[in-house]
Design a protein around this motif. Structure first.
Motif, short mmCIF file in Angstrom:
data_model
loop_
_atom_site.label_atom_id
_atom_site.label_comp_id
_atom_site.label_asym_id
_atom_site.label_seq_id
_atom_site.Cartn_x
_atom_site.Cartn_y
_atom_site.Cartn_z
N ALA A 65 0.82 -1.21 0.00
CA ALA A 65 0.00 0.00 0.00
C ALA A 65 0.85 1.26 0.00
CB ALA A 65 -0.91 0.00 1.23
N ASN A 66 0.35 2.28 -0.67
CA ASN A 66 0.97 3.61 -0.60
C ASN A 66 0.57 4.27 0.71
OD1 ASN A 66 2.16 3.62 -3.29
ND2 ASN A 66 0.06 3.76 -4.06
N ILE A 94 -3.72 4.93 3.82
CA ILE A 94 -3.07 3.99 2.90
C ILE A 94 -4.01 3.72 1.74
CG2 ILE A 94 -1.59 2.94 4.66
CD1 ILE A 94 -3.55 0.55 4.71
N SER A 95 -3.44 3.51 0.57
CA SER A 95 -4.24 3.22 -0.63
C SER A 95 -3.59 2.10 -1.42
CB SER A 95 -4.38 4.47 -1.49
OG SER A 95 -3.11 4.96 -1.88
N ILE A 104 -9.00 2.71 0.10
CA ILE A 104 -8.34 3.68 0.97
C ILE A 104 -8.75 3.37 2.42
CG2 ILE A 104 -8.12 6.11 1.62
CD1 ILE A 104 -8.73 6.84 -1.27
N LEU A 105 -7.77 3.25 3.30
CA LEU A 105 -8.01 2.96 4.71
C LEU A 105 -7.17 3.91 5.57
CD1 LEU A 105 -7.92 -0.96 4.68
CD2 LEU A 105 -9.93 0.45 5.15
N THR A 106 -7.56 4.02 6.83
CA THR A 106 -6.83 4.86 7.77
C THR A 106 -6.13 3.99 8.81
OG1 THR A 106 -8.44 6.65 7.51
CG2 THR A 106 -7.01 6.76 9.43
N ASN A 153 7.56 5.30 1.72
CA ASN A 153 6.13 5.63 1.69
C ASN A 153 5.24 4.47 1.25
OD1 ASN A 153 6.52 8.37 2.53
ND2 ASN A 153 7.21 8.84 0.46
N LYS A 154 5.67 3.27 1.57
CA LYS A 154 4.87 2.08 1.28
C LYS A 154 4.89 1.14 2.48
CE LYS A 154 5.61 2.13 -3.75
NZ LYS A 154 4.24 2.54 -4.08
N ILE A 155 3.83 0.36 2.63
CA ILE A 155 3.76 -0.62 3.71
C ILE A 155 3.01 -1.86 3.21
CG2 ILE A 155 1.58 0.23 4.70
CD1 ILE A 155 2.82 -0.33 7.48
N GLU A 156 3.46 -3.01 3.65
CA GLU A 156 2.80 -4.27 3.28
C GLU A 156 1.65 -4.54 4.24
OE1 GLU A 156 5.10 -7.95 1.89
OE2 GLU A 156 4.45 -8.51 3.91
#
Length: 203
Positions: A65-66, A94-95, A104-106, A153-156
């Motif tokens: 996710a971005n 995150i998107s 899109i989530l928070t 700026n990314k996360i799995e």
């Protein structure tokens, strides 16, 4: 035969990768089960663990996710299922694309835990989706992440690791209610399913 060899090797590689991933998720879930036995505050005993159920591991639900970090966010009270609340603040948006849909989530930070050196990096991802009250717990599910996992700026995010709050097994726990902004209008067929044991009453 030479033309087929690369295709066969690719197929073997993909198959092996899928097996390895399934084994990783199986190990994660076994640790998850054992934590119920070790945790003094646990709602479940060892005999209850047979009533835990999960979707089969599905790599399609593991996404990169971005991340958009949020600034100057105010602390707010996230309601809990026992009628109280806990203090959180929005940490990031995150998107990502999942099964052809843009999501899109928070991500949130728990104010109390943020002050604890052990949990200062913990990020909380609560969500609801179209499987709730059907195959999964009606109150939604959670995923734990870490701010240290954010790289470039990314996360799995792996929905195969989505788990039920303690409120799915027993009343009397202060489980946060997933905010409306994290209600997904799709089915997340990954992670933990409904608990099939008898719901307990905590003293």
């Amino acid at each position: 035969m030479r033309k087929l060899l690369p295709i066969l090797l690719l197929f073997i590689s993909i198959n092996t990768s899928a097996q390895n991933y399934a084994e990783q998720i199986a190990k994660h879930r076994e640790n998850y089960r054992q934590d119920f036995i070790k945790e003094s505050n646990s709602p479940l005993k060892e005999t209850d663990l047979a009533n835990l159920h999960f979707y089969d591991a599905d790599r399609n639900y593991k996404v990169l996710a971005n991340v958009e970090l949020l600034k100057n966010e105010k602390i707010f009270k996230m309601p809990t299922y026992d009628g109280t609340s806990k203090e959180f603040y929005r940490f990031a948006k995150i998107s990502f694309d999942l099964n052809g849909k843009q999501i899109i989530l928070t991500l949130y930070k728990n104010v109390a835990l943020a002050g604890n050196p052990i949990y200062k990096d913990l990020l909380f991802l609560p969500f609801t989706d179209e499987t709730n009250n059907q195959v999964t717990y009606g109150g939604g599910r959670y995923i734990d992440l870490s701010s240290k996992e954010i790289v470039d700026n990314k996360i799995e995010v792996d929905f195969n690791k989505a788990y039920n709050p303690y409120c799915a097994y027993s009343d009397g726990y202060r489980c946060p209610v997933p905010p409306a902004e994290n209600d997904l209008q799709i089915e997340i067929k990954a992670g933990e399913k409904l608990y099939t044991g008898e719901k307990k009453h905590r003293n």
